[in-house]
Write a protein that holds these residues in place. Structure first.
Motif, mmCIF file in Angstrom:
data_model
loop_
_atom_site.group_PDB
_atom_site.id
_atom_site.type_symbol
_atom_site.label_atom_id
_atom_site.label_comp_id
_atom_site.label_asym_id
_atom_site.label_seq_id
_atom_site.Cartn_x
_atom_site.Cartn_y
_atom_site.Cartn_z
ATOM 1 N N ILE A 99 33.760 32.139 31.456
ATOM 2 C CA ILE A 99 34.876 32.950 30.796
ATOM 3 C C ILE A 99 36.187 32.518 31.705
ATOM 4 C CG2 ILE A 99 35.922 34.746 30.946
ATOM 5 C CD1 ILE A 99 33.799 36.720 30.349
ATOM 6 N N PRO A 100 37.297 31.808 31.484
ATOM 7 C CA PRO A 100 38.318 31.933 32.006
ATOM 8 C C PRO A 100 39.696 32.546 32.800
ATOM 9 C CG PRO A 100 38.599 31.169 29.822
ATOM 10 C CD PRO A 100 37.707 31.727 29.670
ATOM 11 N N ALA A 101 39.790 32.363 33.429
ATOM 12 C CA ALA A 101 40.703 33.103 34.235
ATOM 13 C C ALA A 101 41.974 33.452 33.383
ATOM 14 C CB ALA A 101 41.396 33.028 35.355
ATOM 15 N N PRO A 102 42.719 35.312 33.422
ATOM 16 C CA PRO A 102 43.856 34.856 32.420
ATOM 17 C C PRO A 102 45.260 34.032 33.095
ATOM 18 C CG PRO A 102 43.341 36.748 33.617
ATOM 19 C CD PRO A 102 42.158 36.289 33.919
ATOM 20 N N GLN A 103 45.891 34.160 31.815
ATOM 21 C CA GLN A 103 46.873 33.192 32.772
ATOM 22 C C GLN A 103 47.894 34.290 33.014
ATOM 23 O OE1 GLN A 103 47.910 29.522 33.461
ATOM 24 N NE2 GLN A 103 45.507 29.921 33.193
ATOM 25 N N LEU A 104 48.502 34.751 33.930
ATOM 26 C CA LEU A 104 49.244 35.664 34.271
ATOM 27 C C LEU A 104 50.445 35.031 34.179
ATOM 28 C CD1 LEU A 104 46.632 37.514 36.779
ATOM 29 C CD2 LEU A 104 46.875 38.065 34.642
ATOM 30 N N THR A 105 51.286 36.358 33.991
ATOM 31 C CA THR A 105 52.838 37.097 33.298
ATOM 32 C C THR A 105 53.553 37.969 34.054
ATOM 33 O OG1 THR A 105 52.715 36.879 31.487
ATOM 34 C CG2 THR A 105 53.445 34.907 32.054
ATOM 35 N N PRO A 106 53.347 38.207 35.402
ATOM 36 C CA PRO A 106 53.781 39.896 35.316
ATOM 37 C C PRO A 106 55.036 40.535 34.891
ATOM 38 C CG PRO A 106 52.755 38.144 37.739
ATOM 39 C CD PRO A 106 53.141 37.398 36.585
ATOM 40 N N PRO A 107 55.205 41.887 34.678
ATOM 41 C CA PRO A 107 56.674 42.130 34.369
ATOM 42 C C PRO A 107 56.612 42.479 34.831
ATOM 43 C CG PRO A 107 54.302 43.776 34.081
ATOM 44 C CD PRO A 107 53.770 42.445 34.340
ATOM 45 N N PRO A 108 58.202 42.772 35.346
ATOM 46 C CA PRO A 108 59.031 42.858 36.531
ATOM 47 C C PRO A 108 58.958 44.137 36.810
ATOM 48 C CG PRO A 108 60.405 42.097 34.906
ATOM 49 C CD PRO A 108 59.142 42.263 34.389
ATOM 50 N N GLN A 109 58.421 43.885 38.202
ATOM 51 C CA GLN A 109 57.755 44.724 39.277
ATOM 52 C C GLN A 109 58.937 45.249 40.444
ATOM 53 O OE1 GLN A 109 56.019 47.498 38.623
ATOM 54 N NE2 GLN A 109 54.749 46.161 37.130
ATOM 55 N N ASP A 139 49.994 33.473 45.982
ATOM 56 C CA ASP A 139 50.566 33.591 44.477
ATOM 57 C C ASP A 139 49.913 34.222 43.610
ATOM 58 O OD1 ASP A 139 52.762 33.351 46.331
ATOM 59 O OD2 ASP A 139 53.137 31.106 45.767
ATOM 60 N N ASP A 140 47.895 33.711 43.501
ATOM 61 C CA ASP A 140 47.858 33.886 42.698
ATOM 62 C C ASP A 140 47.188 35.339 42.717
ATOM 63 O OD1 ASP A 140 47.727 31.686 41.526
ATOM 64 O OD2 ASP A 140 45.728 31.093 42.296
ATOM 65 N N LYS A 177 50.862 42.846 40.815
ATOM 66 C CA LYS A 177 51.768 43.483 40.216
ATOM 67 C C LYS A 177 51.054 43.195 38.279
ATOM 68 C CE LYS A 177 55.075 40.699 42.510
ATOM 69 N NZ LYS A 177 56.537 39.977 42.694
ATOM 70 N N SER A 178 49.969 42.081 38.283
ATOM 71 C CA SER A 178 49.588 42.602 36.942
ATOM 72 C C SER A 178 48.304 44.194 35.875
ATOM 73 C CB SER A 178 48.540 41.227 36.088
ATOM 74 O OG SER A 178 50.065 40.288 36.306
ATOM 75 N N VAL A 179 47.752 44.349 37.451
ATOM 76 C CA VAL A 179 46.809 45.677 36.541
ATOM 77 C C VAL A 179 48.020 46.714 37.700
ATOM 78 C CG1 VAL A 179 45.278 43.727 37.705
ATOM 79 C CG2 VAL A 179 45.689 45.851 39.494
ATOM 80 N N LEU A 180 49.458 46.433 37.479
ATOM 81 C CA LEU A 180 49.461 48.153 38.176
ATOM 82 C C LEU A 180 50.152 48.444 36.186
ATOM 83 C CD1 LEU A 180 52.425 47.323 40.424
ATOM 84 C CD2 LEU A 180 50.037 48.514 41.192
ATOM 85 N N SER A 181 50.229 50.141 36.267
ATOM 86 C CA SER A 181 50.577 50.837 35.055
ATOM 87 C C SER A 181 52.044 50.016 34.803
ATOM 88 C CB SER A 181 51.018 52.384 35.026
ATOM 89 O OG SER A 181 51.487 52.654 34.316
ATOM 90 N N SER A 182 52.008 49.975 33.489
ATOM 91 C CA SER A 182 53.006 49.404 32.569
ATOM 92 C C SER A 182 54.585 50.158 33.075
ATOM 93 C CB SER A 182 53.642 49.335 31.386
ATOM 94 O OG SER A 182 51.862 48.028 31.173
ATOM 95 N N PRO A 183 56.265 49.812 33.139
ATOM 96 C CA PRO A 183 56.599 50.799 32.936
ATOM 97 C C PRO A 183 56.596 51.694 31.976
ATOM 98 C CG PRO A 183 57.496 48.457 34.254
ATOM 99 C CD PRO A 183 56.002 47.930 33.371
ATOM 100 N N VAL A 184 57.305 52.819 32.411
ATOM 101 C CA VAL A 184 58.114 53.892 31.097
ATOM 102 C C VAL A 184 58.542 53.854 30.694
ATOM 103 C CG1 VAL A 184 55.518 55.045 32.134
ATOM 104 C CG2 VAL A 184 57.580 55.544 32.858
ATOM 105 N N GLY A 185 60.227 53.132 31.073
ATOM 106 C CA GLY A 185 61.278 53.224 30.808
ATOM 107 C C GLY A 185 61.778 54.307 31.437
ATOM 108 N N ALA A 229 36.604 40.838 34.664
ATOM 109 C CA ALA A 229 37.456 42.232 34.989
ATOM 110 C C ALA A 229 38.746 41.601 34.742
ATOM 111 C CB ALA A 229 36.943 42.392 36.164
ATOM 112 N N GLN A 230 39.479 40.300 35.410
ATOM 113 C CA GLN A 230 40.413 40.504 35.200
ATOM 114 C C GLN A 230 41.752 40.545 34.224
ATOM 115 O OE1 GLN A 230 42.057 36.977 37.552
ATOM 116 N NE2 GLN A 230 40.302 36.982 39.009
ATOM 117 N N TRP A 231 40.501 39.978 33.173
ATOM 118 C CA TRP A 231 41.462 40.280 31.774
ATOM 119 C C TRP A 231 41.178 41.444 31.113
ATOM 120 C CZ3 TRP A 231 43.048 36.815 27.819
ATOM 121 C CH2 TRP A 231 43.107 35.136 28.304
#
Length: 442
Positions: A34-44, A55-56, A62-70, A315-317
């Motif tokens: 299983i390849p590692a996911p290509q991560l594009t973290p949302p703004p945090q 950096d990785d 940043k990518s495993v944090l909860s998504s912003p709720v607005g 697990a990263q996916w």
């Protein structure tokens, strides 16, 4: 951790010595397949922890944090947290109208409070809590008391918190709605209710240091927000399962983190409590509670990102998928197939590893002395969280001179919550009336 279903755990064998991180055949196959996911973290806006190694790993954190709720009250990290004191109010919002749609009791006001707090590692953070004042008049001779209800949030997503639920009148968060009748009952007695979002802004489910800091700072914030009404009120904290972690941590961290609240906080009740994370993790692992173990592992990694080094590609996916936002009623079914932690880790025997021992030490509060009297209760047939764990903690606290009571109630984890609620409520009510706590420590 409020558990549903499952099979009794086998007797535990002694914990082996910690192992260095070495991949086994399963971990090697997963990494090679299983390849590692290509991560594009949302703004945090959350400040990056010190333990990130490159950096990785920063992108993964940043990518495993909860998504912003607005909603900036939950999403936005103030720039000047360093200059604030723990418990200092950042902002407040009247949420009476949406909260009233979910609570079956008349309320005079509901207020969302955002305040400065402290992370598990001691860095400045923030917290949110909802403060409910009933329309019912308080009949006691002393100021209206405040019941601090640390609900079992058991979630990975910000949208699942009591604060967001009540501020937005969100009826979809059934995991919280189950407990709102208990909140209504306390409001009908004339108690004010403080409901902290004790998992913190990173939604670090079951991290006890975060839970204790958030709850204590919520008390500080409420007392300063309405000093004429509540500066002289008694506060008592109560919680079950995931909420018991917060109630227990509040009592254990009181003297070192918020000593000025001694005498303000008059008691803590905790039911179905986990204190030994390593022992319970071994019971959950590979069984029908494995979904909860996997959720807790991800949540604690948000506060302790050194764990991310041991998260494999699979697990990263999963951890960067929409599953990172699940609410409490979803993580139990995730374990229905008994997924062991070995499938998510990059090392074999992860629960016996050095990193596991490191996290167990960071989350162990059993060397502390409670700053308040305790009421501890546990299901006689709780096959997920052993009865002996709570009994041992009770004995330790008795040995330290703490005033405490321990009650065994009928049932396993879920039914014990209902069977023990009456005793815990009576005990909390008596503390809020100012009655001395009974002591069963012999």
């Amino acid at each position: 951790m409020l558990l549903v279903g499952g099979q009794p755990a086998a007797a535990e064998s002694p914990t082996p010595a910690p192992l260095p991180g070495v991949a086994g055949p399963l971990q090697e196959w997963i990494e090679n397949t299983i390849p590692a996911p290509q991560l594009t973290p949302p703004p945090q806006t959350a400040p990056e922890p010190q333990h990130l190694t490159g950096d990785d790993q920063t992108a993964l954190w940043k990518s495993v944090l909860s998504s912003p709720v607005g909603d900036p009250a939950f999403d936005a990290w103030p720039d000047d947290l360093d200059a604030m004191s723990p418990g200092q109010i950042i902002e407040t919002r009247d949420v009476t109208a949406p909260a009233a749609t979910l609570i079956d009791a008349p309320i005079a006001r509901a207020q969302l409070v955002k305040f400065r707090s402290t992370s598990a590692t001691g860095t400045p953070s923030f917290g949110t809590a909802t403060f409910l004042v009933p329309a019912v008049a308080w009949q006691g001779p002393d100021p209206r008391p405040v019941e601090v209800d640390t609900l079992p949030i058991n979630a990975l997503g910000l949208r699942c918190t009591p604060g967001y639920t009540l501020a937005h009148g969100d009826p979809d968060n059934k995991g919280i709605n189950v407990f709102l009748p208990n909140v209504a009952a306390a409001l009908n007695k004339g108690h004010a209710i403080l409901i902290p979002d004790h998992e913190g802004p990173l939604v670090s489910y079951a991290e006890p240091n975060v839970a204790g800091h958030m709850t204590l700072d919520a008390i500080r914030a409420v007392r300063s927000s309405a000093p004429d009404e509540f500066a002289d009120s008694r506060f008592a904290v109560t919680g079950y399962s995931g909420g018991a972690i917060a109630s227990y941590a509040t009592a254990m961290l009181l003297d070192e983190y918020a000593p000025e609240l001694a005498g303000v906080l008059v008691g803590a009740a905790a039911g179905g409590l986990v204190t030994d994370y390593g022992a319970v993790a071994r019971i959950f692992n590979g069984r029908t509670a494995s979904g909860i173990l996997l959720s807790v592992s991800l949540a604690i990694a948000r506060e302790h990102p050194e764990m991310l080094e041991y998260m494999n590609n699979l697990a990263q996916w999963v951890a960067t998928s929409p599953l990172k936002n699940i609410c409490g009623e979803a993580d139990g079914p995730l374990g229905a197939v008994g997924i062991p932690l070995e499938v998510a880790a990059s090392i074999d025997h992860p629960l016996d590893s050095e990193i596991a021992g490191h996290i167990e030490r960071l989350t162990d509060l059993t060397d502390r002395r409670s700053g308040v009297p305790l009421y501890i209760y546990h299901g006689a047939n709780d096959f997920w969280i052993p009865l002996e764990e709570s009994r041992k903690m009770y004995g330790q606290q008795c040995g330290l001179g703490v005033t405490a009571q321990f009650r065994t109630v009928p049932g396993e984890h879920v039914s014990a919550m209902m069977n023990g609620a009456g005793g815990a409520t009576d005990w909390i009510d008596a503390r809020l009336r100012g009655e001395p706590a009974p002591n069963d420590c012999a």
